[in-house]
Design a protein around this motif. Sequence first.
Motif, short mmCIF file in Angstrom:
data_model
loop_
_atom_site.label_atom_id
_atom_site.label_comp_id
_atom_site.label_asym_id
_atom_site.label_seq_id
_atom_site.Cartn_x
_atom_site.Cartn_y
_atom_site.Cartn_z
N GLY A 104 0.81 -1.21 0.00
CA GLY A 104 0.00 0.00 0.00
C GLY A 104 0.84 1.26 0.00
O GLY A 104 2.04 1.22 -0.27
N THR A 105 0.19 2.34 0.32
CA THR A 105 0.84 3.65 0.37
C THR A 105 0.51 4.30 1.70
O THR A 105 -0.62 4.25 2.16
N ILE A 106 1.52 4.90 2.30
CA ILE A 106 1.29 5.69 3.51
C ILE A 106 1.78 7.10 3.20
O ILE A 106 2.82 7.29 2.57
N THR A 107 0.97 8.09 3.57
CA THR A 107 1.30 9.48 3.29
C THR A 107 1.36 10.25 4.60
O THR A 107 0.43 10.20 5.39
N PHE A 108 2.46 10.93 4.81
CA PHE A 108 2.64 11.79 5.97
C PHE A 108 2.36 13.22 5.53
O PHE A 108 2.74 13.62 4.44
N GLN A 109 1.68 14.00 6.38
CA GLN A 109 1.39 15.39 6.09
C GLN A 109 2.10 16.27 7.11
O GLN A 109 2.03 16.01 8.30
N SER A 110 2.76 17.30 6.61
CA SER A 110 3.47 18.24 7.47
C SER A 110 3.06 19.67 7.11
O SER A 110 2.73 19.95 5.97
N THR A 111 3.13 20.55 8.08
CA THR A 111 2.85 21.97 7.83
C THR A 111 4.11 22.71 7.39
O THR A 111 4.05 23.89 7.09
N LEU A 112 5.24 22.01 7.33
CA LEU A 112 6.52 22.62 6.93
C LEU A 112 6.65 22.67 5.41
O LEU A 112 6.06 21.88 4.70
N ARG A 113 7.48 23.60 4.93
CA ARG A 113 7.81 23.65 3.50
C ARG A 113 8.72 22.47 3.17
O ARG A 113 9.31 21.84 4.06
N GLU A 114 8.86 22.15 1.88
CA GLU A 114 9.62 20.98 1.46
C GLU A 114 11.07 21.02 1.97
O GLU A 114 11.59 20.00 2.44
N SER A 115 11.73 22.16 1.90
CA SER A 115 13.12 22.25 2.37
C SER A 115 13.23 21.95 3.86
O SER A 115 14.17 21.27 4.30
N ALA A 116 12.27 22.41 4.66
CA ALA A 116 12.27 22.13 6.09
C ALA A 116 11.97 20.66 6.36
O ALA A 116 12.52 20.07 7.30
N VAL A 117 11.11 20.05 5.55
CA VAL A 117 10.83 18.62 5.68
C VAL A 117 12.10 17.82 5.41
O VAL A 117 12.45 16.90 6.15
N GLN A 118 12.80 18.17 4.33
CA GLN A 118 14.06 17.48 3.98
C GLN A 118 15.06 17.60 5.13
O GLN A 118 15.71 16.62 5.50
#
Length: 133
Positions: A70-84
Amino acid sequence: MVKNFLDLGNLPFGDASITDEEDTFSLLSIGDFTIEEMFDHDNQFTGTSISLGLSGFFTSADDQMSNGAGTITFQSTLRESAVQAALASPEGLDASFSGVFMSASVPEPTTLAGLGLVAGSLMLSRSRQKKQA
């Protein structure tokens, strides 16, 4: 292999813990991995999604096993650079998640009920986060 990657356990109302080391999904491999910023209809940033393709196996409370993917998706309120940056740090990333898994054999009714309760609680959690933002 990551044993008990996801514990579908029991979801007693009023108790934040759903783990009981029964009805689990053990991770064998991670496939596709994407990180994508999300925007609303006014092109305003709404968050970043991190999606993983997974495969492994479900183990029921009575030790019956079936293949799953399956697929699991995490959601964050951070921008992509901060997620990285968070993913690369020892502290990791604080995020909510949702997922869809399919089993190679028909799971037991308790497993289906557990999946339904987990999905419902994740949707409620996500809607509360959106209202707070």
